[in-house]
Design a protein around this motif. Structure first.
Motif, PDB file in Angstrom:
ATOM      1  N   ASP A  78      49.297   3.394  59.620  1.00  0.00           N
ATOM      2  CA  ASP A  78      48.842   2.909  58.321  1.00  0.00           C
ATOM      3  C   ASP A  78      48.657   4.048  57.327  1.00  0.00           C
ATOM      4  N   SER A  79      48.220   5.210  57.789  1.00  0.00           N
ATOM      5  CA  SER A  79      48.129   6.364  56.892  1.00  0.00           C
ATOM      6  C   SER A  79      49.522   6.799  56.447  1.00  0.00           C
ATOM      7  N   LEU A  80      50.471   6.778  57.378  1.00  0.00           N
ATOM      8  CA  LEU A  80      51.851   7.119  57.027  1.00  0.00           C
ATOM      9  C   LEU A  80      52.395   6.176  55.962  1.00  0.00           C
ATOM     10  N   ALA A  81      52.050   4.911  56.085  1.00  0.00           N
ATOM     11  CA  ALA A  81      52.604   3.902  55.169  1.00  0.00           C
ATOM     12  C   ALA A  81      51.933   3.892  53.807  1.00  0.00           C
ATOM     13  N   THR A  82      50.763   4.548  53.689  1.00  0.00           N
ATOM     14  CA  THR A  82      50.025   4.424  52.442  1.00  0.00           C
ATOM     15  C   THR A  82      49.833   5.758  51.717  1.00  0.00           C
ATOM     16  N   TRP A  83      49.133   6.729  52.308  1.00  0.00           N
ATOM     17  CA  TRP A  83      48.737   7.913  51.537  1.00  0.00           C
ATOM     18  C   TRP A  83      49.224   9.242  52.092  1.00  0.00           C
ATOM     19  N   PHE A  84      49.586   9.303  53.358  1.00  0.00           N
ATOM     20  CA  PHE A  84      49.771  10.612  53.988  1.00  0.00           C
ATOM     21  C   PHE A  84      51.011  11.358  53.494  1.00  0.00           C
ATOM     22  N   LEU A  85      52.132  10.683  53.423  1.00  0.00           N
ATOM     23  CA  LEU A  85      53.369  11.364  53.018  1.00  0.00           C
ATOM     24  C   LEU A  85      53.262  11.931  51.603  1.00  0.00           C
ATOM     25  N   GLU A  86      52.679  11.166  50.699  1.00  0.00           N
ATOM     26  CA  GLU A  86      52.498  11.668  49.333  1.00  0.00           C
ATOM     27  C   GLU A  86      51.596  12.904  49.322  1.00  0.00           C
ATOM     28  N   SER A  87      50.651  12.948  50.222  1.00  0.00           N
ATOM     29  CA  SER A  87      49.707  14.065  50.255  1.00  0.00           C
ATOM     30  C   SER A  87      50.371  15.375  50.648  1.00  0.00           C
ATOM     31  N   ILE A  88      51.326  15.326  51.563  1.00  0.00           N
ATOM     32  CA  ILE A  88      51.918  16.563  52.084  1.00  0.00           C
ATOM     33  C   ILE A  88      53.282  16.883  51.460  1.00  0.00           C
ATOM     34  N   ALA A  89      53.742  16.064  50.538  1.00  0.00           N
ATOM     35  CA  ALA A  89      55.076  16.273  49.961  1.00  0.00           C
ATOM     36  C   ALA A  89      55.179  17.611  49.245  1.00  0.00           C
ATOM     37  N   GLU A  90      54.199  17.933  48.419  1.00  0.00           N
ATOM     38  CA  GLU A  90      54.268  19.160  47.629  1.00  0.00           C
ATOM     39  C   GLU A  90      54.169  20.400  48.497  1.00  0.00           C
ATOM     40  N   VAL A  91      53.294  20.378  49.496  1.00  0.00           N
ATOM     41  CA  VAL A  91      53.140  21.556  50.354  1.00  0.00           C
ATOM     42  C   VAL A  91      54.401  21.785  51.187  1.00  0.00           C
ATOM     43  N   SER A  92      55.136  20.736  51.456  1.00  0.00           N
ATOM     44  CA  SER A  92      56.409  20.882  52.169  1.00  0.00           C
ATOM     45  C   SER A  92      57.370  21.743  51.369  1.00  0.00           C
ATOM     46  N   ALA A 144      46.982  25.485  54.352  1.00  0.00           N
ATOM     47  CA  ALA A 144      47.646  24.842  53.216  1.00  0.00           C
ATOM     48  C   ALA A 144      47.855  23.350  53.476  1.00  0.00           C
ATOM     49  N   VAL A 145      48.246  23.007  54.703  1.00  0.00           N
ATOM     50  CA  VAL A 145      48.433  21.597  55.056  1.00  0.00           C
ATOM     51  C   VAL A 145      47.088  20.871  55.007  1.00  0.00           C
ATOM     52  N   THR A 146      46.051  21.512  55.525  1.00  0.00           N
ATOM     53  CA  THR A 146      44.716  20.911  55.516  1.00  0.00           C
ATOM     54  C   THR A 146      44.240  20.655  54.088  1.00  0.00           C
ATOM     55  N   ASP A 147      44.446  21.612  53.198  1.00  0.00           N
ATOM     56  CA  ASP A 147      44.050  21.430  51.793  1.00  0.00           C
ATOM     57  C   ASP A 147      44.792  20.246  51.166  1.00  0.00           C
ATOM     58  N   ALA A 148      46.076  20.109  51.493  1.00  0.00           N
ATOM     59  CA  ALA A 148      46.868  19.004  50.941  1.00  0.00           C
ATOM     60  C   ALA A 148      46.353  17.660  51.454  1.00  0.00           C
ATOM     61  N   VAL A 149      46.005  17.606  52.733  1.00  0.00           N
ATOM     62  CA  VAL A 149      45.474  16.362  53.301  1.00  0.00           C
ATOM     63  C   VAL A 149      44.128  16.022  52.671  1.00  0.00           C
ATOM     64  N   ARG A 150      43.274  17.021  52.484  1.00  0.00           N
ATOM     65  CA  ARG A 150      41.978  16.778  51.830  1.00  0.00           C
ATOM     66  C   ARG A 150      42.175  16.178  50.438  1.00  0.00           C
ATOM     67  N   ALA A 151      43.091  16.768  49.676  1.00  0.00           N
ATOM     68  CA  ALA A 151      43.331  16.272  48.319  1.00  0.00           C
ATOM     69  C   ALA A 151      43.853  14.841  48.351  1.00  0.00           C
ATOM     70  N   GLY A 152      44.721  14.535  49.302  1.00  0.00           N
ATOM     71  CA  GLY A 152      45.273  13.201  49.405  1.00  0.00           C
ATOM     72  C   GLY A 152      44.223  12.158  49.750  1.00  0.00           C
ATOM     73  N   THR A 153      43.312  12.514  50.643  1.00  0.00           N
ATOM     74  CA  THR A 153      42.285  11.545  51.024  1.00  0.00           C
ATOM     75  C   THR A 153      41.263  11.352  49.903  1.00  0.00           C
ATOM     76  N   ALA A 154      40.989  12.406  49.164  1.00  0.00           N
ATOM     77  CA  ALA A 154      40.041  12.288  48.044  1.00  0.00           C
ATOM     78  C   ALA A 154      40.534  11.269  47.035  1.00  0.00           C
TER      79      ALA A 154
END
Length: 305
Positions: free
Chosen positions: A113-127, A291-301
């Motif tokens: 469910d995280s993959l389908a909703t918020w997670f991919l958008e969160s890590i796209a830029e750091v990729s 860097a990945v952790t920071d991106a995930v934090r921003a996505g969940t916020a």
């Protein structure tokens, strides 16, 4: 030879790389193709590691599986590889060496469910900014720590607050779920906010046999066991509810628009189901993992309660 932790240190980098690749590929032959060596060379490297550790590290099954000792060594191997990559990047940033367009693979475990909703958008830029490629492993949020514990992944989105040994755990936020079904399904089975006791006799949709969300919700309304569909992809799970296969729970982000437009109705509007998510990662100083952790934090916020 004793089973002393100091025996870990003589492992050569190419041996550690071979072990992690073998775990990812599953067979000696596929590992050989990926590393551009022979299957015999792969076998010799693994045997040399087992001799150094005085223990079997890999069960020769198809695909291969790790022994308890192998799990310990794989965790060590991934830490060495991550530190090596961090060092290479720091040297390049300082003007030494040439990293070119080389990318780094980061393995993560995430619930569907995280993959389908918020997670991919969160890590796209750091990729893009850090030249990362992600090896994402999907599992139920109650089970992603198993992949972390085995050394398969470096970090995981999980519903388990207690940190895995050698890891840190931080709360990300709450993913809120709504019990929904299509209007036609509600009419057919005569269910709604005032008739929730009938849920146990109405077809239910479950993601897979690890999914406890629907069962937990059902237990508060009925002791019956309903006929159950299993639809093991997040998008198709949601689509099955729209098509009237049964009732089930969807994240707010996934069902909000359909509720507003009347394509879905909510069965218990006053009692959403909250799932608290945590980010567990190795307790290892790493610029890439930070860097990945920071991106995930921003996505969940931006996406979680």
């Amino acid at each position: 030879m004793t089973n002393d932790v100091r025996l870990m240190m003589p492992f050569q980098f190419e041996q550690l790389q071979t072990l992690t690749t073998l775990l990812e590929e599953g067979t000696f032959e596929k590992t050989a193709l990926r590393l551009h060596i022979t299957a015999s060379a792969v076998s010799q490297r693994i045997k040399a590691m087992e001799q150094a550790a005085s223990q079997i590290l890999v069960e020769r099954t198809t695909p291969v599986t790790l022994t308890a000792a192998g799990t310990v060594v794989v965790r060590y191997a991934r830490q060495v590889q991550l530190l090596d990559e961090d060092t290479r990047r720091e040297l390049h940033a300082g003007g030494s060496g040439d990293s070119g367009e080389q990318t780094t693979t980061i393995a993560l475990a995430v619930n569907a469910d995280s993959l389908a909703t918020w997670f991919l958008e969160s890590i796209a830029e750091v990729s893009v900014s850090h030249k990362l490629v992600f090896d994402l492993h999907r599992d139920d949020q109650e089970h992603t720590t198993t992949l972390l514990r085995s050394g398969t992944v470096l970090a995981a989105v999980t519903s388990t607050p207690e940190p895995v040994q050698g890891c840190t755990s931080e709360r990300l936020g709450i993913m809120q779920y709504r019990a929904v079904c299509s209007p036609a399904f509600a009419r057919r089975w005569m269910i709604g906010p005032d008739t929730l006791d009938r849920l146990g006799r109405s077809p239910m949709v479950n993601f897979d046999r690890k999914d406890e969300l629907q069962r937990t919700f059902l237990a508060t309304h009925s002791n019956d066991v309903p006929p159950t569909h299993f639809v093991p992809t997040s998008a198709d799970f949601a689509r099955s509810l729209l098509l009237g296969f049964g009732w089930g729970l969807l994240p707010e982000q996934q069902c909000g628009a359909d509720l507003k437009q009347g394509r879905l109705i909510e069965l218990d509007p006053d009692h959403p189901v909250d799932v608290v998510l945590y980010w567990q990662r190795w307790n290892l100083k790493s610029a890439l993992l930070d860097a990945v952790t920071d991106a995930v934090r921003a996505g969940t916020a931006a996406n979680l309660h």
